[in-house]
Design an enzyme around this catalytic site. Structure first.
Site, PDB file in Angstrom:
ATOM      1  N   HIS A   1     -63.474 -32.095  -1.364  1.00  0.00           N
ATOM      2  CA  HIS A   1     -62.804 -33.365  -1.249  1.00  0.00           C
ATOM      3  C   HIS A   1     -61.953 -33.636  -0.268  1.00  0.00           C
ATOM      4  O   HIS A   1     -61.288 -32.341   0.208  1.00  0.00           O
ATOM      5  CB  HIS A   1     -61.809 -33.520  -2.691  1.00  0.00           C
ATOM      6  CG  HIS A   1     -61.147 -34.615  -2.727  1.00  0.00           C
ATOM      7  ND1 HIS A   1     -60.028 -35.411  -2.312  1.00  0.00           N
ATOM      8  CD2 HIS A   1     -61.640 -35.631  -3.711  1.00  0.00           C
ATOM      9  CE1 HIS A   1     -59.619 -36.277  -2.676  1.00  0.00           C
ATOM     10  NE2 HIS A   1     -60.575 -36.678  -3.511  1.00  0.00           N
TER      11      HIS A   1
ATOM     12  N   GLU B   1     -66.341 -40.766   0.512  1.00  0.00           N
ATOM     13  CA  GLU B   1     -65.076 -41.200   0.134  1.00  0.00           C
ATOM     14  C   GLU B   1     -64.198 -41.313   1.601  1.00  0.00           C
ATOM     15  O   GLU B   1     -63.782 -40.340   2.178  1.00  0.00           O
ATOM     16  CB  GLU B   1     -64.321 -40.455  -0.708  1.00  0.00           C
ATOM     17  CG  GLU B   1     -64.954 -40.049  -1.987  1.00  0.00           C
ATOM     18  CD  GLU B   1     -63.946 -39.464  -3.017  1.00  0.00           C
ATOM     19  OE1 GLU B   1     -63.344 -38.406  -2.697  1.00  0.00           O
ATOM     20  OE2 GLU B   1     -63.754 -39.859  -3.956  1.00  0.00           O
TER      21      GLU B   1
HETATM   22  O1  LIG Z   1     -61.547 -38.520  -5.670  1.00  0.00           O
HETATM   23  C1  LIG Z   1     -61.117 -39.581  -5.822  1.00  0.00           C
HETATM   24  C2  LIG Z   1     -61.089 -40.383  -4.451  1.00  0.00           C
HETATM   25  O2  LIG Z   1     -60.151 -39.538  -3.850  1.00  0.00           O
HETATM   26  C3  LIG Z   1     -60.508 -41.720  -4.813  1.00  0.00           C
HETATM   27  O3  LIG Z   1     -59.162 -41.843  -5.148  1.00  0.00           O
HETATM   28  P1  LIG Z   1     -58.510 -43.302  -5.233  1.00  0.00           P
HETATM   29  O4  LIG Z   1     -59.380 -44.150  -6.136  1.00  0.00           O
HETATM   30  O5  LIG Z   1     -57.099 -43.017  -5.832  1.00  0.00           O
HETATM   31  O6  LIG Z   1     -58.653 -44.094  -4.015  1.00  0.00           O
END
Ligand SMILES: O=C[C@H](O)COP(=O)(O)O
Length: 228
Positions: free
Chosen positions: A82, A151
């Site tokens: 992540h 992401e």
């Molecule tokens: O693991 C999830 C991602 O980091 C997305 O986070 P978010 O939906 O708060 O932008």
């Protein structure tokens, strides 16, 4: 279609138990659902995955948990790579690959996260793909239990997701490297999930802040069912 929640450093054990109870009031049908709570909330539940663990059975790694602790709850799902572990906690690609291979060898379902920072995005898609290729170093991209989560760092927590065109183009490039599911994450909300999951090569979403409200997350799952 996969719809996953990453609580990050939110919710207590008690709140997570209540969340899971409420979440299970709906039929997921053909949608695969996963929930990644904080370590203190890990419990034996098919939905649960660990946000992190150290690549060891057990040992002298103060503050970490390893396979022994995950086995207590029969947890066989983990998030690896992540962006917050890369850019805040300082995990290198070498360590991330070591972690990937350890949990692959132990048969875990791995949600493997990749994503570029804004300065790379601004250089264009070729620069983005070169950056992502580096995040594939040491990773078996055809591992049977691999799920990739793209992401873009600049879309995480901002409330503004990548555009449809950016997601479409980037997922199409990632598809050239793996046949496994590719999720999108980065400000997925109730008002954009339908447009996002309709994009070719988007096999689901990894949701952060919007997943913290179980009713919102339930509605996201319902939208995924309707757009399978
Ligand atoms: O693991 C999830 C991602 O980091 C997305 O986070 P978010 O939906 O708060 O932008």
């Amino acid at each position: 279609m996969i719809v996953a929640a990453n609580f990050k450093t939110n919710k207590t054990r008690k709140e997570t138990v209540e969340y899971l109870k409420e979440l299970k009031t709906i039929d997921f049908e053909n949608v695969k659902v996963a929930v990644f709570p904080p370590q203190t909330a890990l419990t034996e539940d098919d939905l649960i995955g660990a946000q992190n663990a150290y690549p060891t059975v057990n040992g002298a790694y103060t503050g970490e948990i390893g396979l022994e602790q995950l086995n207590e709850f029969n947890i066989k799902r983990i998030l690896i790579g992540h962006s917050e572990r890369r850019h805040i906690l300082g995990e290198t690609q070498e360590f991330i690959a070591e972690k990937f291979n350890f949990f692959k060898e132990n048969g875990f379902e791995i949600f493997y996260c990749i994503g570029e920072p804004l300065e790379i995005r601004k250089k264009g898609i070729d620069a983005v793909i070169e950056y992502l290729k580096n995040q594939f170093r040491g990773i078996d991209l055809e591992y049977e239990k691999l799920i990739v989560a793209y992401e873009p760092v600049w879309a995480i927590g901002t409330g503004v997701s990548a555009s449809i065109d950016e997601i479409r183009a980037t997922h199409a490039e990632i598809r050239k490297f793996t046949s496994k599911p590719i999720l999108y994450g980065g400000s997925v909300k109730l008002n954009n999930i339908e447009d996002i999951i309709k994009i070719k090569n988007v096999d689901g979403v990894l949701v952060g802040s919007a997943s913290l409200d179980v009713n919102v997350f339930k509605q996201m799952i319902k939208k995924a069912k309707e757009n399978k």
